[in-house]
Each structure stands twice: as structure tokens, then as C-alpha cells.
Write a protein that holds these residues in place. Structure first.
Motif, PDB file in Angstrom:
ATOM      1  N   SER A 124     -13.058 -21.897  -1.969  1.00  0.00           N
ATOM      2  CA  SER A 124     -14.177 -21.049  -2.970  1.00  0.00           C
ATOM      3  C   SER A 124     -13.098 -19.690  -3.496  1.00  0.00           C
ATOM      4  O   SER A 124     -13.833 -19.819  -5.396  1.00  0.00           O
ATOM      5  N   GLY A 125     -12.801 -19.122  -2.861  1.00  0.00           N
ATOM      6  CA  GLY A 125     -12.134 -17.930  -2.906  1.00  0.00           C
ATOM      7  C   GLY A 125     -11.835 -16.811  -2.387  1.00  0.00           C
ATOM      8  O   GLY A 125     -12.090 -17.661  -0.663  1.00  0.00           O
ATOM      9  N   VAL A 126     -12.112 -15.445  -2.756  1.00  0.00           N
ATOM     10  CA  VAL A 126     -11.196 -14.581  -1.651  1.00  0.00           C
ATOM     11  C   VAL A 126     -12.282 -13.480  -1.322  1.00  0.00           C
ATOM     12  O   VAL A 126     -12.414 -13.023  -2.950  1.00  0.00           O
ATOM     13  N   ARG A 127     -13.018 -12.823  -0.146  1.00  0.00           N
ATOM     14  CA  ARG A 127     -13.498 -11.714  -0.513  1.00  0.00           C
ATOM     15  C   ARG A 127     -12.471 -10.675   0.257  1.00  0.00           C
ATOM     16  O   ARG A 127     -12.666 -10.844   1.608  1.00  0.00           O
ATOM     17  N   VAL A 128     -12.454  -9.346  -0.239  1.00  0.00           N
ATOM     18  CA  VAL A 128     -12.128  -8.804   0.482  1.00  0.00           C
ATOM     19  C   VAL A 128     -12.944  -7.079   0.684  1.00  0.00           C
ATOM     20  O   VAL A 128     -13.862  -6.770  -0.316  1.00  0.00           O
ATOM     21  N   ARG A 129     -13.129  -6.596   1.562  1.00  0.00           N
ATOM     22  CA  ARG A 129     -13.715  -5.489   2.178  1.00  0.00           C
ATOM     23  C   ARG A 129     -12.690  -4.055   2.407  1.00  0.00           C
ATOM     24  O   ARG A 129     -12.195  -3.852   3.043  1.00  0.00           O
ATOM     25  N   PHE A 130     -12.893  -3.105   1.661  1.00  0.00           N
ATOM     26  CA  PHE A 130     -12.448  -2.316   1.468  1.00  0.00           C
ATOM     27  C   PHE A 130     -12.825  -0.712   2.490  1.00  0.00           C
ATOM     28  O   PHE A 130     -13.663  -1.211   2.602  1.00  0.00           O
ATOM     29  N   ALA A 131     -11.829  -0.425   3.363  1.00  0.00           N
ATOM     30  CA  ALA A 131     -12.051   0.744   4.479  1.00  0.00           C
ATOM     31  C   ALA A 131     -12.550   1.818   3.862  1.00  0.00           C
ATOM     32  O   ALA A 131     -12.487   1.891   2.331  1.00  0.00           O
ATOM     33  N   PRO A 132     -13.304   2.534   3.626  1.00  0.00           N
ATOM     34  CA  PRO A 132     -14.135   4.382   3.214  1.00  0.00           C
ATOM     35  C   PRO A 132     -12.954   4.758   2.625  1.00  0.00           C
ATOM     36  O   PRO A 132     -13.357   5.181   1.596  1.00  0.00           O
ATOM     37  N   GLU A 133     -12.177   5.040   3.487  1.00  0.00           N
ATOM     38  CA  GLU A 133     -10.998   5.971   2.336  1.00  0.00           C
ATOM     39  C   GLU A 133     -10.426   5.243   0.907  1.00  0.00           C
ATOM     40  O   GLU A 133      -9.553   5.994   0.343  1.00  0.00           O
ATOM     41  N   LEU A 134     -10.355   3.919   1.181  1.00  0.00           N
ATOM     42  CA  LEU A 134     -10.451   3.140  -0.290  1.00  0.00           C
ATOM     43  C   LEU A 134     -11.082   2.911  -1.184  1.00  0.00           C
ATOM     44  O   LEU A 134     -11.358   1.980  -2.073  1.00  0.00           O
ATOM     45  N   GLY A 135     -12.465   3.284  -0.909  1.00  0.00           N
ATOM     46  CA  GLY A 135     -13.449   3.259  -1.377  1.00  0.00           C
ATOM     47  C   GLY A 135     -14.889   2.618  -0.746  1.00  0.00           C
ATOM     48  O   GLY A 135     -15.693   2.126  -1.790  1.00  0.00           O
ATOM     49  N   GLY A 136     -14.335   1.698   0.253  1.00  0.00           N
ATOM     50  CA  GLY A 136     -15.482   1.241   0.147  1.00  0.00           C
ATOM     51  C   GLY A 136     -15.676   0.067   0.248  1.00  0.00           C
ATOM     52  O   GLY A 136     -15.067   0.028  -1.463  1.00  0.00           O
ATOM     53  N   TYR A 182       0.537  -1.513   0.017  1.00  0.00           N
ATOM     54  CA  TYR A 182      -0.112   0.075   0.048  1.00  0.00           C
ATOM     55  C   TYR A 182       1.275   1.365   0.083  1.00  0.00           C
ATOM     56  O   TYR A 182       2.332   1.419   0.730  1.00  0.00           O
ATOM     57  N   ARG A 183       0.801   2.497  -0.802  1.00  0.00           N
ATOM     58  CA  ARG A 183       0.841   3.222  -0.894  1.00  0.00           C
ATOM     59  C   ARG A 183       0.239   4.266  -1.215  1.00  0.00           C
ATOM     60  O   ARG A 183      -0.284   4.380  -1.789  1.00  0.00           O
ATOM     61  N   ALA A 184       0.473   5.304  -0.346  1.00  0.00           N
ATOM     62  CA  ALA A 184      -0.970   6.560   0.086  1.00  0.00           C
ATOM     63  C   ALA A 184      -0.611   6.830  -1.968  1.00  0.00           C
ATOM     64  O   ALA A 184      -2.069   7.973  -2.140  1.00  0.00           O
ATOM     65  N   THR A 185      -0.178   7.044  -2.326  1.00  0.00           N
ATOM     66  CA  THR A 185       0.677   8.234  -3.585  1.00  0.00           C
ATOM     67  C   THR A 185      -0.150   7.149  -4.531  1.00  0.00           C
ATOM     68  O   THR A 185      -0.167   7.790  -6.131  1.00  0.00           O
ATOM     69  N   HIS A 186      -0.606   5.763  -4.713  1.00  0.00           N
ATOM     70  CA  HIS A 186      -0.507   5.209  -5.780  1.00  0.00           C
ATOM     71  C   HIS A 186      -1.597   5.420  -5.608  1.00  0.00           C
ATOM     72  O   HIS A 186      -3.477   5.891  -5.186  1.00  0.00           O
ATOM     73  N   GLU A 187      -2.882   5.348  -7.483  1.00  0.00           N
ATOM     74  CA  GLU A 187      -4.121   5.488  -7.637  1.00  0.00           C
ATOM     75  C   GLU A 187      -5.018   4.387  -6.997  1.00  0.00           C
ATOM     76  O   GLU A 187      -4.420   3.040  -6.316  1.00  0.00           O
ATOM     77  N   LEU A 188      -6.974   4.533  -6.444  1.00  0.00           N
ATOM     78  CA  LEU A 188      -7.390   4.470  -5.832  1.00  0.00           C
ATOM     79  C   LEU A 188      -7.762   2.403  -6.414  1.00  0.00           C
ATOM     80  O   LEU A 188      -7.295   1.516  -5.574  1.00  0.00           O
ATOM     81  N   ALA A 189      -8.028   2.597  -7.088  1.00  0.00           N
ATOM     82  CA  ALA A 189      -7.973   0.943  -7.826  1.00  0.00           C
ATOM     83  C   ALA A 189      -6.517   0.227  -7.998  1.00  0.00           C
ATOM     84  O   ALA A 189      -6.703  -1.295  -7.892  1.00  0.00           O
ATOM     85  N   PHE A 190      -5.641   0.455  -8.161  1.00  0.00           N
ATOM     86  CA  PHE A 190      -3.959   0.294  -7.734  1.00  0.00           C
ATOM     87  C   PHE A 190      -4.160  -0.250  -6.573  1.00  0.00           C
ATOM     88  O   PHE A 190      -3.582  -1.619  -6.714  1.00  0.00           O
TER      89      PHE A 190
END
Length: 112
Positions: A75-87, A22-30
Motif C-alpha cells: 500500500s505504499g512506502v513510509r520514510v522517516r529521516f534522521a534529525p540532520e535531514l530534518g527528521g 545522498y550528498r551533503a552538498t545537496h539541498e535538504l529537500a532534494f
């Protein structure tokens, strides 16, 4: 900071780790793709070698701030993001379909 705990006779593993990508300078999607990939690798590594594990729950941190939470299973991976990363939950991009292989197969030098 990394933390690992097991429950239910080892069927459930909980993890907490500091994101190395993680880097704050990366684009959100990246950043989202990187965090998803971290989670997928961590889950796969555990499940490959510990057959009794049925589920891995995780928290991914950056300087003690939660970036993402989620769970992985066979069967797979599910990831939920913090609001600052788009939720919301990460949905991997659709993979392009592989072209169908033509019949013949084999090389010109194959022994028949």
C-alpha cells in the motif's frame, strides 16, 4: 554495505544499504526526495518478484550513519529521516491532476 534478511517465512524482508544518491552538498529537500525514491524503488523491486513478501523494512546509511529508516508494503512506502535531514516522515509532493480526456478518443485515421 548491503544487508538483507528474511523472517516469517519470507513475508518480512529487512534491508540495510549505503545510499548511492545522498550528498551533503545537496539541498535538504532534494536529499529527502532522493532517499524516498531509493526506498520506493527497492521496495517495489522486491515486492514485484517475491509475492510472499508483505513488508520491507529498511535502513539507509551514509558512511555507517543512519540517514533514514522506514517500511514499505503493497500500500505504499513510509520514510522517516534522521534529525540532520530534518527528521519527520517524508510526504511526497501532491501530483498535479491529469486533465480529463474528452469523449471521442481514437484518431482521425481509425477504421470505423
Amino acid at each position: 554495505m548491503t544487508h538483507v534478511a528474511a523472517a516469517y517465512g519470507g513475508a518480512l524482508i529487512t534491508l540495510r544499504w549505503e545510499s548511492p544518491t545522498y550528498r551533503a552538498t545537496h539541498e535538504l529537500a532534494f536529499n529527502q526526495e532522493l532517499l524516498y525514491t531509493e526506498a520506493a524503488f527497492a521496495t517495489a523491486a522486491i515486492m514485484r518478484y517475491l509475492q510472499e513478501v508483505r513488508q520491507v523494512r529498511f535502513v539507509i546509511l551514509h558512511r555507517n550513519r543512519v540517514l533514514a529508516t522506514g517500511q514499505g508494503s503493497r500500500s505504499g512506502v513510509r520514510v522517516r529521516f534522521a534529525p540532520e535531514l530534518g527528521g519527520g516522515e517524508y510526504v511526497p509532493p501532491a501530483q498535479p491532476e491529469q486533465p480529463a480526456r474528452s469523449g471521442g478518443g481514437g484518431s482521425a485515421n481509425a477504421v470505423r
